[in-house]
Design an enzyme around this catalytic site. Structure first.
Site, PDB file in Angstrom:
ATOM      1  N   LYS A 141      -7.238  -3.193   2.259  1.00  0.00           N
ATOM      2  CA  LYS A 141      -7.603  -3.581   0.888  1.00  0.00           C
ATOM      3  C   LYS A 141      -8.085  -5.032   0.836  1.00  0.00           C
ATOM      4  O   LYS A 141      -9.108  -5.341   0.251  1.00  0.00           O
ATOM      5  CB  LYS A 141      -6.388  -3.459  -0.064  1.00  0.00           C
ATOM      6  N   ARG A 149       0.355  -1.461  -8.678  1.00  0.00           N
ATOM      7  CA  ARG A 149       0.952  -0.622  -7.630  1.00  0.00           C
ATOM      8  C   ARG A 149       2.120   0.189  -8.117  1.00  0.00           C
ATOM      9  O   ARG A 149       2.854   0.748  -7.296  1.00  0.00           O
ATOM     10  CB  ARG A 149       1.245  -1.411  -6.359  1.00  0.00           C
ATOM     11  N   ARG A 190      -2.223  -8.387  12.892  1.00  0.00           N
ATOM     12  CA  ARG A 190      -2.829  -9.086  11.753  1.00  0.00           C
ATOM     13  C   ARG A 190      -2.494 -10.572  11.766  1.00  0.00           C
ATOM     14  O   ARG A 190      -1.399 -10.985  12.105  1.00  0.00           O
ATOM     15  CB  ARG A 190      -2.341  -8.492  10.443  1.00  0.00           C
ATOM     16  N   ARG A 196       2.555 -12.638   8.962  1.00  0.00           N
ATOM     17  CA  ARG A 196       3.343 -12.460   7.743  1.00  0.00           C
ATOM     18  C   ARG A 196       4.761 -12.002   8.045  1.00  0.00           C
ATOM     19  O   ARG A 196       4.987 -11.184   8.927  1.00  0.00           O
ATOM     20  CB  ARG A 196       2.641 -11.449   6.826  1.00  0.00           C
ATOM     21  N   ARG A 204       7.773  -0.560   3.675  1.00  0.00           N
ATOM     22  CA  ARG A 204       6.646  -0.734   2.750  1.00  0.00           C
ATOM     23  C   ARG A 204       5.854   0.564   2.621  1.00  0.00           C
ATOM     24  O   ARG A 204       5.365   0.893   1.533  1.00  0.00           O
ATOM     25  CB  ARG A 204       5.733  -1.868   3.230  1.00  0.00           C
TER      26      ARG A 204
END
Ligand code: AP5
Ligand code: MG
Length: 214
Positions: A13, A88, A127, A160, A171
């Site tokens: 996203k 969300r 990431r 992160r 998640r």
């Protein structure tokens, strides 16, 4: 052009929202980025959000909705925006629909970036994120020119806190329970568009551009 990005954690996203923002000159508004910036600055909002985020849980709706509605009222959002990570939950989506209706506006597109859970965990471990501008990279699929430094703004890249495999699993289950129902919500609103998020990120973007320029 008012766009909402939907998709599981790690679906891409943020990556796509940033590309849309650059191509069409509309702001990229990421609630996750806003919370991470607040955590970094150690604000009251950041302190409240951190506990939920580190556990892979959603921050309560009441901490999110006003923040986004205020942000959308700023001047740069007048010609449109791409929302990433909001809404969300169904209550957040309803609050957004109502807030927009009050000023005679509505969303144009809800774009669901579809990636199966199996692909997500490996993506997350590679990431790297820029806290300064929200730029998102991947050590293998989307590396920076200089290791550890954001190509766009020169900011420092971080791993992160919520990208540990066990938190990613949490998640994902929160996503399936609380966020996936938005796909039905926006299908009923008539604005849902799906793209395959498993292909190269430039091909995902090309599919999105085709939708936006139809
Ligand atoms: P948030 O920051 O929104 O995280 P998320 O939804 O879990 O999504 P991610 O940012 O992890 O993934 P992404 O889809 O943006 O993927 P990316 O482009 O980085 O939220 C974090 C937390 O904040 C939440 O858990 C919650 O606690 C809280 N929060 C935020 N908003 C909230 C709200 N509205 N209500 C309540 N709580 C809220 O891509 C992932 C990786 O894959 C990158 O490394 C990227 O380079 C790579 N990649 C991208 N596309 C491709 C591709 N096509 N092929 C290969 N690799 C790719
Ligand atoms: Mg993101």
């Amino acid at each position: 052009m008012k766009i909402v990005m939907l998709g599981a954690p790690g679906a891409g996203k943020g990556t796509q929202a940033k590309m849309i923002s650059e191509k069409y000159g509309i702001p990229h508004i990421s609630t996750g980025d806003i919370f991470r910036a607040n955590i970094k600055e150690n604000t009251e909002l950041g302190q409240k959000a951190k506990g939920y985020m580190d556990k892979g849980l959603l921050v309560p709706d009441e901490l999110v909705v006003d923040l986004v509605v205020d942000r959308l009222a700023q001047d740069d959002a007048k010609k449109g925006y791409v929302l990433d990570g909001f809404p969300r939950t169904i209550p957040q989506a309803e609050a957004l629909t109502d807030a927009l209706a009050k000023i005679g506006e509505k969303l144009d597109y809800a774009i669901d970036v579809d990636v199966p859970d199996e692909n997500i965990v490996t993506r997350m471990s590679g990431r790297r994120a820029c806290v300064k501008c929200g730029g998102t990279y991947h050590v293998k699929y989307n590396p920076t020119k200089t290791e550890g430094i954001c190509d766009a703004c020169g900011g420092e890249l971080i791993l992160r806190d919520d990208d540990k495999p066990e938190t990613v699993q949490q998640r994902l289950s929160v996503y399936h329970e609380q966020t996936q129902p938005l796909i039905d919500y926006y299908t009923k609103e008539g604005i849902l568009k799906e793209v395959d998020g498993t292909v190269d990120l430039n091909d995902v973007f090309a599919a999105i551009v085709t939708i936006l320029e139809k």
